[in-house]
Enzyme design. Structure first.
Site, PDB file in Angstrom:
ATOM      1  N   PRO A 154      -2.929 -11.989  10.177  1.00 11.27           N
ATOM      2  CA  PRO A 154      -3.270 -11.837  11.600  1.00 11.27           C
ATOM      3  C   PRO A 154      -3.629 -10.385  11.908  1.00 11.27           C
ATOM      4  O   PRO A 154      -3.046  -9.457  11.338  1.00 11.27           O
ATOM      5  CB  PRO A 154      -1.980 -12.262  12.314  1.00 11.27           C
ATOM      6  CG  PRO A 154      -0.895 -12.121  11.284  1.00 11.27           C
ATOM      7  CD  PRO A 154      -1.539 -12.425   9.975  1.00 11.27           C
ATOM      8  N   ASP A 155      -4.586 -10.190  12.790  1.00 10.01           N
ATOM      9  CA  ASP A 155      -4.992  -8.853  13.213  1.00 10.01           C
ATOM     10  C   ASP A 155      -4.156  -8.484  14.433  1.00 10.01           C
ATOM     11  O   ASP A 155      -4.490  -8.815  15.570  1.00 10.01           O
ATOM     12  CB  ASP A 155      -6.486  -8.832  13.553  1.00 10.01           C
ATOM     13  CG  ASP A 155      -7.030  -7.425  13.740  1.00 10.01           C
ATOM     14  OD1 ASP A 155      -6.258  -6.565  14.223  1.00 10.01           O
ATOM     15  OD2 ASP A 155      -8.203  -7.188  13.403  1.00 10.01           O
ATOM     16  N   ASN A 176       0.845  -1.192   0.000  1.00 14.37           N
ATOM     17  CA  ASN A 176       0.000   0.000   0.000  1.00 14.37           C
ATOM     18  C   ASN A 176       0.882   1.244   0.000  1.00 14.37           C
ATOM     19  O   ASN A 176       2.113   1.147  -0.049  1.00 14.37           O
ATOM     20  CB  ASN A 176      -0.951  -0.014   1.200  1.00 14.37           C
ATOM     21  CG  ASN A 176      -0.203  -0.170   2.510  1.00 14.37           C
ATOM     22  OD1 ASN A 176       0.582   0.682   2.903  1.00 14.37           O
ATOM     23  ND2 ASN A 176      -0.443  -1.298   3.194  1.00 14.37           N
TER      24      ASN A 176
END
Length: 406
Positions: A307-308, A212
């Site tokens: 994973p958060d 990003n």
């Protein structure tokens, strides 16, 4: 707020293409209230003119050791006594060697021998020169004599090479100077703050990845501000070419899984966790080991959830005060409110990244802070557009106040 009011900074400019950044640095130092004088070597004058620096500093620029007019008043001694800080940027390999061996062959090197003020240098040169063992030895020698070295950044250089050796940008240099000259405030004394910053890269094959637009600047600004406010800071950084803030421990990672593992290793004694990184939500289920060839008109990549990290930290037994970030393009406050509740965060900072002038890859930002008060009600406040370093300090001060009230 950061300030350099009343501080007298002598900026030395030696030869190097990075000298083009110095007029902006002088302007930014004056924005913070500093008085700035400039001294140039002959090499520095080959890249920018004394007149340019005189215009932005408001002071005459010194260039010659044996200037009769200056010497009538012992100009080099007067300049050396005047300064609260001597800051040399760019510092060329030649200037570094002169300083390391006590030479006094020009005005700048003579000033450095004559001053009792602290000296800091921002090396800037070709990546191969920076890696040369003689240059590194000279820097180590200077450090042993109390000279502060601003680590060069990595990236593409004017010569076309890629690597370490770039001088940091003017705003980063200013914040480094602030940390040198402004006494630290012990707001977070004895506390450990863990911060994630930058993007992650999720491999598709050996040459391609998903990522990003995050530059890491907001997270690095938070790390610098937290350190200045007295915290012990661990910065877990995704791939970004930014200078590590002074006094901050940095852990470099690439993927979301790397970042999750790094956070797990340092979070145990954290008092505050700030999840500022733009962590990829998904990654390719399989990262192939050979470059994918362009043989088909379409390509399908199966993605799986990463994973958060933020939710995992907030769900720990006795979690740290956990702060999240929400970069949104619409319905900013609504999405941030949902994230605050869903992940059981202590606070969240939300910003609108649809505006190209702020947020990703910008020096400025604007934020909406949301948190839950002692009665369980969600409160919010606006942080108006400002430099990311100023926004970072405001976020941390709000966090300290909210944390103390819980």
């Amino acid at each position: 707020m950061a300030t350099l009011a009343g501080k007298r900074i002598l900026v030395g400019i030696s030869g190097g293409i990075a000298a083009y950044k110095i007029p902006e640095l002088v302007r930014r130092l004056k924005d913070y209230g500093a008085e700035v004088r400039c001294v140039m070597t002959q090499g520095g004058q080959a890249f920018i003119t004394p007149l340019t620096l005189q215009a932005v500093s408001g002071n005459a620029v010194a260039t010659d050791l044996l200037d009769p007019a200056a010497e009538a008043a012992m100009g080099h001694i007067e300049q050396a006594k005047w300064a609260d800080l001597v800051f040399i940027a760019p510092a060329s390999a030649n200037t570094i060697a002169q300083l390391a061996h006590g030479h006094a062959s020009d005005l700048l090197s003579t000033l450095c021998l004559a001053t009792s003020a602290p000296i800091a240098i921002a090396p800037a040169m070709n990546q191969q020169m920076w890696a040369n063992s003689l240059v590194q030895s000279n820097c180590q020698r200077l450090a042993q004599h109390g000279v502060t070295i601003v680590p060069p950044a990595s990236g593409e250089q004017a010569c076309g090479d890629i690597g370490a050796g770039r001088m940091p940008e003017p705003l980063a240099l200013r914040e480094f100077i602030v940390q040198l000259l402004q006494p630290s405030e012990a707001l977070f004394a004895g506390q450990h703050i863990v911060i994630t910053a930058g993007p992650t890269r999720e491999a598709i094959d050996p040459v391609r990845y998903l990522s990003n637009h995050s530059s890491g600047r907001m997270g690095f600004a938070l790390a610098a501000a937290a350190q200045q406010l007295g915290a012990r800071v661990t910065l877990v950084a995704g791939p970004c070419h930014l200078t590590t803030p002074a006094g901050v421990q940095r852990v470099d990672v690439v993927s979301a899984n790397d970042m999750a593992n790094a956070v797990d290793e340092v979070i145990a004694d954290a008092d505050i966790f700030i999840g500022c990184a733009a962590v990829a939500d998904y990654r390719p289920e399989i990262a192939v080991t050979q470059k994918i060839k362009k043989n088909q008109d379409t390509m399908h990549i199966e993605l799986v959830k990463n994973p958060d990290i933020l939710a995992k930290v907030a769900a720990r037994d006795n979690p740290p005060f956990t702060i999240g970030f929400a970069a949104e393009t619409n319905d900013v406050v609504d999405y941030a409110r949902g994230k605050l509740e869903r992940k059981r965060l202590a606070m969240i900072a939300a910003n609108d990244v649809s505006n190209s002038d702020i947020g990703f890859n910008s020096d400025d930002n604007a934020m909406t802070l949301l948190w839950r008060d002692n009665a369980g009600e969600i409160q919010q406040t606006q942080l108006a557009r400002a430099a990311k370093q100023a926004i970072a300090e405001q976020i941390l001060r709000h966090a300290a106040q909210i944390k103390d009230n819980h």
